[in-house]
Enzyme design. Structure first.
Site, short mmCIF file in Angstrom:
data_model
loop_
_atom_site.label_atom_id
_atom_site.label_comp_id
_atom_site.label_asym_id
_atom_site.label_seq_id
_atom_site.Cartn_x
_atom_site.Cartn_y
_atom_site.Cartn_z
N ARG A 194 10.83 -0.04 8.68
CA ARG A 194 11.33 -0.69 9.89
C ARG A 194 12.82 -1.00 9.82
O ARG A 194 13.57 -0.71 10.71
CB ARG A 194 10.56 -2.00 10.14
CG ARG A 194 9.59 -1.83 11.30
CD ARG A 194 8.76 -3.05 11.50
NE ARG A 194 7.47 -2.87 10.82
CZ ARG A 194 6.40 -3.59 11.11
NH1 ARG A 194 6.44 -4.55 12.04
NH2 ARG A 194 5.27 -3.38 10.50
N ARG A 195 13.20 -1.62 8.71
CA ARG A 195 14.61 -1.99 8.55
C ARG A 195 15.15 -1.28 7.31
O ARG A 195 14.43 -1.17 6.31
CB ARG A 195 14.74 -3.50 8.35
CG ARG A 195 14.73 -4.29 9.66
CD ARG A 195 14.69 -5.77 9.37
NE ARG A 195 13.48 -6.12 8.64
CZ ARG A 195 12.30 -6.34 9.23
NH1 ARG A 195 12.19 -6.26 10.53
NH2 ARG A 195 11.24 -6.66 8.51
N LYS A 214 -12.95 -5.07 11.34
CA LYS A 214 -13.71 -4.17 10.47
C LYS A 214 -15.16 -4.04 10.96
O LYS A 214 -15.75 -2.95 10.91
CB LYS A 214 -13.67 -4.69 9.03
CG LYS A 214 -12.25 -4.62 8.43
CD LYS A 214 -12.14 -5.44 7.15
CE LYS A 214 -10.75 -5.40 6.57
NZ LYS A 214 -10.57 -6.38 5.46
N VAL A 271 -11.38 -0.16 6.26
CA VAL A 271 -12.48 -1.09 5.99
C VAL A 271 -12.77 -1.12 4.49
O VAL A 271 -12.99 -0.08 3.87
CB VAL A 271 -13.77 -0.66 6.72
CG1 VAL A 271 -14.87 -1.70 6.51
CG2 VAL A 271 -13.52 -0.45 8.20
N GLU A 278 -2.23 -15.67 3.02
CA GLU A 278 -0.87 -15.51 3.55
C GLU A 278 -0.36 -16.84 4.08
O GLU A 278 -1.12 -17.79 4.29
CB GLU A 278 -0.88 -14.49 4.68
CG GLU A 278 -1.64 -13.23 4.32
CD GLU A 278 -0.97 -11.97 4.81
OE1 GLU A 278 0.20 -12.05 5.25
OE2 GLU A 278 -1.60 -10.91 4.73
N VAL A 323 0.84 -1.20 0.00
CA VAL A 323 0.00 0.00 0.00
C VAL A 323 0.87 1.26 0.00
O VAL A 323 0.65 2.18 -0.78
CB VAL A 323 -0.96 0.01 1.21
CG1 VAL A 323 -1.77 1.30 1.24
CG2 VAL A 323 -1.88 -1.21 1.17
#
Lengths: 434, 434
Positions: free
Chosen positions: B48-49, B206, B133, B191, B17
């Site tokens: 983050r990294r 949601k 949502v 996933e 995203v």
């Protein structure tokens, strides 16, 4: 957060929608106060002629709209009268005086949004109009706000309940247009004078509003190409059925690239064949639906009741809460966005697809001759279906996308062709190959 | 109207995203400036990294989110990281410093909306979350704003693309759950650890957000009754087919009247049989849809892509434009509305309908015994279908609406009944009699 002074509302109009607005305002007063942060109080209701309205408090009624709007304790004007004058003058006066306006008036907006928006901008007032398009369906706010970070490429909608009811009924009964219109009138789905609906004026006004929002360009009703449903016959519907389609009156707004490479807006209302597996095909009866395509969002669809007192009043009240919140908490709603200022594509330059049914002579060379008329004008054919019959043959052609003028010219040539006895059905095609 | 100072944006997260947000921000810079009234400038992207992101400008990347947010030239924080910490602390700090927040973080909102909203209120910052949502589908704004003058009675949605893909595939192939999940993983629809999706956690978060908006009440994920799709079998799907239904994982939010007459909120996520002619039945694959019922608006449906980089980014950008407009033109977006403060209805007290398939002994008195178990608990039966077979008979019962606990108790009693060999499928039923 609750400010001392309540929000004063002047309501113009007390018909089907107006009386529902009154009912919701009075019955939900506490909830609205909680949502707005201040009481929302109805100061008066302007009606054209003094008559009794059993369902609203008589002491609120007045025939003097201008004085009601001018009252010091009126902050917001809600207009559900319709038509251009005297409403245009009243709303311009209200906006110039800094009073926010909530209107359901598609005809006025499709003519005069520029003038209204300028008056609102000059005084800092709000102009909201969710109820002007597709009744209860939230479509104006999603397009003005939710999709404000996306690039809308196309909007296709069923925006008129009367014509959708008639076309749905013709599809399910096989009856002709005239008798179905009569039935719709009997059931209360068509007015005594159905012109605004069946000739596409109502849908065209809504298309102008949606095209303006989608493409950040001023589009008026006069910019919208318009064909109604008066000429749709039982055999058009039957031809559509044969191809697995149904016929819908569509409002289409899209970006079109002109020959010089510039981007233009095409806004149009016309009947079209729609494959039965298309999301708009199953929108039946008096319902409305709008498909919006955004470059990032992809295809979105909005569906619901497009007319009626309570659904339209729901949209009006949503706007009234928004406008009132702005008055209580500061800030303003979105303004007119017309920066893109695209030109309007003439219908002839707009890419469309046609379905053509013909009665043809049953002899050698017919298909070649017919195909030749399409080819001559650069129109490529997607599907041909030929059915032999006793007295000749019927030929159905569905084209690929071409300039609408090339398609119209081809049909005119076919009508004149010695091989074609009659062109029995011509319909544009939307949403994939039937 | 253009203010001198541009709107500075800090982006937290640069996954699917986030990189789309960057792409849209950069590629549409001129259009966004025109829509907002000031340039919208990306100040930095917190990751983050430290690693290479080929598709975003490297000089914008930082691993120090707190310092990025604290920059004086950052006005808005856009968060697309997900999860509770460290995001919660970062966003609270941003809001407390008066910086507006746009977030797609459903898990955080379903836990901590109250805390975030209070921080926003204290400093006057905006908190927008359309992308949390149903991806690109405008649903938060229509519920917070368009329907703010109506009384929402019910929200039913397909809010999780992974489970909808799996159930659609099971419906069309007849395959079982495990193999379909594996296939979904191979195709990128599930996933490696599918728990959040298949056990309903994602949909429940949601549902909590939508129930809060619909009923002006704080509803958290813990308030949402939750059943996932792990136990849905090929024979459940087959049983649904026999009744002209399909199985969907639904998120349902509705007003329920408790025995003491007070109104409560029921929020729940569970699989349910849905008749094939119901608008939600045809929502296939990774698509999302939400049906909202308002007292005045009637039934509305919103449909579109519920996940994915570009669709979610479209919703984020719409919020970013709204927040930026507020900064340029003054004003604030809608705040948390929790004034109704309704209680939560336990699942057992919620009215539902069941479908129960059983293998029963083929002898006299079976139907009477089974019917008796329902009657004993006050459950009225809508449809019974009995099919004789070699080794016994199968019996299908669809009930009328009853308290969920009475239905669950009946099923437990049937499992113990000497007349019932096996209860082969139990599913709740939504949307009319199959």
């Amino acid at each position: 957060m609750t400010r001392e002074r309540p929000i004063g509302v002047a309501l113009l109009g007390c018909g089907t929608v107006g009386s529902e607005v009154v009912r919701l305002l009075l019955s939900q007063a506490d909830e609205l106060t909680a949502r707005v942060g201040a009481p929302v109080v109805l100061r008066g209701i302007a009606i054209r002629r003094p008559k009794r309205h059993h369902d609203v408090p008589g002491e609120l009624l007045t025939t003097d709209a201008a004085s009601l709007i001018a009252r010091e304790d009126v902050d917001v004007v809600v207009e559900v009268v319709g038509g251009i004058e005297p409403v245009r003058t009243l709303l311009l006066d209200a906006l110039r005086a800094g009073k926010s306006v909530v209107t359901a008036n598609k005809a006025l907006l499709a003519e005069n949004t520029a003038e209204l928006a300028e008056a609102a901008d000059a005084s800092g007032a709000d102009l909201y109009f969710e109820a002007a398009v597709a009744g209860a369906i939230p479509i104006v706010r999603p397009m003005r706000e939710s999709l404000a970070g996306d690039r809308i490429t196309r909007v296709v909608g069923i925006l008129n309940g009367t014509t959708n009811f008639i076309l749905s009924a013709m599809d399910s009964t096989g009856a002709g247009y005239a008798e179905t219109l009569e039935e719709a009138g009997r059931l209360g789905y068509a007015e005594a004078d159905p012109t605004a609906d069946v000739d596409g004026f109502d849908a065209a006004a809504k298309a102008a509003i949606l095209a303006s929002l989608a493409f950040h360009t001023r589009v008026t009703a006069a910019d919208v190409y318009r064909e109604g449903i008066r000429d749709i016959t039982a055999s058009d519907i039957a031809a559509a059925k044969t191809l697995g389609c149904t016929v819908k009156l569509l409002a289409l707004c899209e970006r079109v690239v002109a020959e010089d490479g510039t981007e233009r807006v095409s806004a149009r209302v016309h009947p079209a064949m729609v494959p039965r597996n298309h999301p708009l095909a199953s929108v039946d009866g008096a319902y409305n639906a709008v498909v919006v395509e955004g470059e990032a969002a992809g295809r979105l669809m909005f569906y619901g009741q497009g007319a009626g007192g309570a659904p339209t009043a729901s949209a009006v009240l949503g706007d009234l809460v928004a406008v009132s919140r702005n008055l209580v908490h500061g800030g303003r709603g979105p303004r007119e966005s017309a920066y893109a200022d695209l030109g309007i594509a003439p219908m002839g330059e707009t890419p469309t697809r046609y379905h053509v049914s013909m009665e043809v002579a049953d002899r050698a060379g017919v298909l070649a001759a017919v195909a030749g008329e399409f080819a001559k004008r650069g129109v490529s054919i997607s599907v041909v279906r030929q059915v032999g019959r006793d007295d000749g043959a019927s030929l159905v052609v569905v084209t690929h996308t071409a300039r609408d003028s090339a398609l119209a010219d081809t049909v005119a040539a076919l009508r004149d062709s010695e091989f074609v006895n009659a062109v029995t059905s011509v319909l544009r095609v939307e949403g994939g190959t039937p």
